[in-house]
Design a protein around this motif. Structure first.
Motif, PDB file in Angstrom:
ATOM      1  N   GLU A   1      22.611  11.887  31.209  1.00  0.00           N
ATOM      2  CA  GLU A   1      21.248  11.426  31.464  1.00  0.00           C
ATOM      3  C   GLU A   1      21.023  11.195  32.952  1.00  0.00           C
ATOM      4  OE1 GLU A   1      19.679   8.375  29.030  1.00  0.00           O
ATOM      5  OE2 GLU A   1      20.441   9.236  27.152  1.00  0.00           O
TER       6      GLU A   1
ATOM      7  N   GLU B   1      18.487  13.129  35.653  1.00  0.00           N
ATOM      8  CA  GLU B   1      17.621  12.330  36.529  1.00  0.00           C
ATOM      9  C   GLU B   1      17.804  12.749  37.994  1.00  0.00           C
ATOM     10  OE1 GLU B   1      17.090   7.645  37.941  1.00  0.00           O
ATOM     11  OE2 GLU B   1      18.570   8.181  36.402  1.00  0.00           O
TER      12      GLU B   1
ATOM     13  N   ARG C   1      18.063  12.777  23.062  1.00  0.00           N
ATOM     14  CA  ARG C   1      18.104  12.868  24.530  1.00  0.00           C
ATOM     15  C   ARG C   1      17.313  14.086  25.008  1.00  0.00           C
ATOM     16  NH1 ARG C   1      23.320  13.400  25.065  1.00  0.00           N
ATOM     17  NH2 ARG C   1      23.685  11.159  25.106  1.00  0.00           N
TER      18      ARG C   1
ATOM     19  N   ARG D   1      13.625  13.442  24.788  1.00  0.00           N
ATOM     20  CA  ARG D   1      13.115  12.494  25.792  1.00  0.00           C
ATOM     21  C   ARG D   1      13.085  13.064  27.205  1.00  0.00           C
ATOM     22  NH1 ARG D   1      16.227   8.816  27.080  1.00  0.00           N
ATOM     23  NH2 ARG D   1      18.085   9.210  25.801  1.00  0.00           N
ATOM     24  N   LEU D   2      14.094  13.883  27.546  1.00  0.00           N
ATOM     25  CA  LEU D   2      14.322  14.207  28.947  1.00  0.00           C
ATOM     26  C   LEU D   2      14.112  15.663  29.334  1.00  0.00           C
ATOM     27  CD1 LEU D   2      17.655  12.217  29.520  1.00  0.00           C
ATOM     28  CD2 LEU D   2      15.310  11.451  29.948  1.00  0.00           C
TER      29      LEU D   2
END
Length: 298
Positions: free
Chosen positions: A131, A135, A183, A186-187
């Motif tokens: 994650e 980012e 995940r 979401r990302l």
């Protein structure tokens, strides 16, 4: 449904000439995307099989082929998060710019302990590391001043330029566990299945990801659900309980249609995962691959 084709990358057929031939012919035939994969090393005695024994670097391969093509997209499925994210961000940004914005960046967590050891990265807390990895990629591609002080990575205030043009590469995340699917929802810009995926379970995975996308208030229409097709052409057909994408050309085309009906947006045929291809004489492997490209073209 968008149809792609994997570059010869593993075994005797993965020669520079064959890579170039597959790339240019795939573009001529209207395939949507060329795909590569990563295997950093093969531990001595490991049972993972011949596909992973000798594998060219995925990004260098795509960079070379980007100069020979003009419209076909360029995907990697996947680069594992034991590499350094700022270095990868720079590489992907350059490839995105040089190719005219054609890059799909698949990111995985990795699963071979020896690769983590060789890369000098711990294997613990891979999900959280992944994650933060995503980012940091996005920061490197979009922030004027990049500054990051996280659990796994630190970047002092700096400019990381030039930015990818015409915009950042798409990020696709792999994984089959519920936490990995959520995940991705979401990302990421998409989800990509692994070579070991049970394709009979894809509809459920897509449903879970769509639920997560909705819960996060994200736009679902452009999200990609990409299936790595472990495609194995068997002219005599397959037996009962055959694996999807194994059999005659007609059976394989029917399987692709079935995946589309379940919500898959992209399928790419990857002959690198067919033992008969990666262990064959390079000439025979290419003969079979070119026949398959013609028969399975969009």
């Amino acid at each position: 449904m968008r149809i792609g084709f994997a570059v010869p990358q593993s075994g005797p057929w993965a020669t520079p000439e064959n890579m170039r031939r597959i790339a240019t012919r795939a573009e001529e035939l209207g395939y949507h995307e060329l795909w590569t994969f990563q295997r950093l090393l093969y531990p001595v005695g490991h049972p993972m099989g011949p596909t992973y024994r000798s594998v060219h670097d995925p990004l260098v391969t795509l960079a070379h082929l980007s100069g020979l093509t003009r419209t076909i997209r360029l995907g990697v499925a996947v680069v594992n998060a034991y590499v350094q994210p700022v270095v990868l961000a720079k590489q992907l940004a350059t490839l995105q710019t040089l190719s005219g914005g054609r890059v799909s960046a698949g990111i995985g967590l990795g699963w071979v302990p020896e690769e983590f050891e060789a890369a000098g990265v711990g294997m613990e807390r891979r999900g959280r590391r992944g994650e933060e990895f995503v980012e940091l990629l996005r920061k490197a591609w979009t922030d004027d001043v990049v500054e990051h002080d996280g659990e796994f990575y630190r970047v002092p205030a700096a400019h990381i330029d030039p930015k990818p043009a015409p915009g950042p590469p798409q990020i696709l995340l792999g994984g089959t566990a519920e936490v990995a699917l959520r995940r991705a929802g979401r990302l990421a810009d998409g989800w990509i299945s692994s070579s070991r995926e049970d394709l009979s379970a894809v509809a459920g995975r897509i449903g879970l990801i769509k639920e997560t996308i909705a819960g996060a208030g994200r736009e679902a229409a452009s999200f990609r659900f990409v299936c790595r097709g472990v495609t194995q052409v068997r002219p005599d057909g397959a037996q009962d309980a055959r694996r999807p994408l194994t059999g005659t050309y007609e059976q394989i085309r029917q399987d692709v249609a079935a995946l589309a009906a379940e919500g898959v947006t992209d399928v790419f045929h990857d002959l690198n995962f067919d033992r008969e291809i990666v262990t064959a004489d390079a000439g025979e492997a290419m003969r079979r691959a070119e026949e398959a490209m013609e028969a399975l073209a969009p």
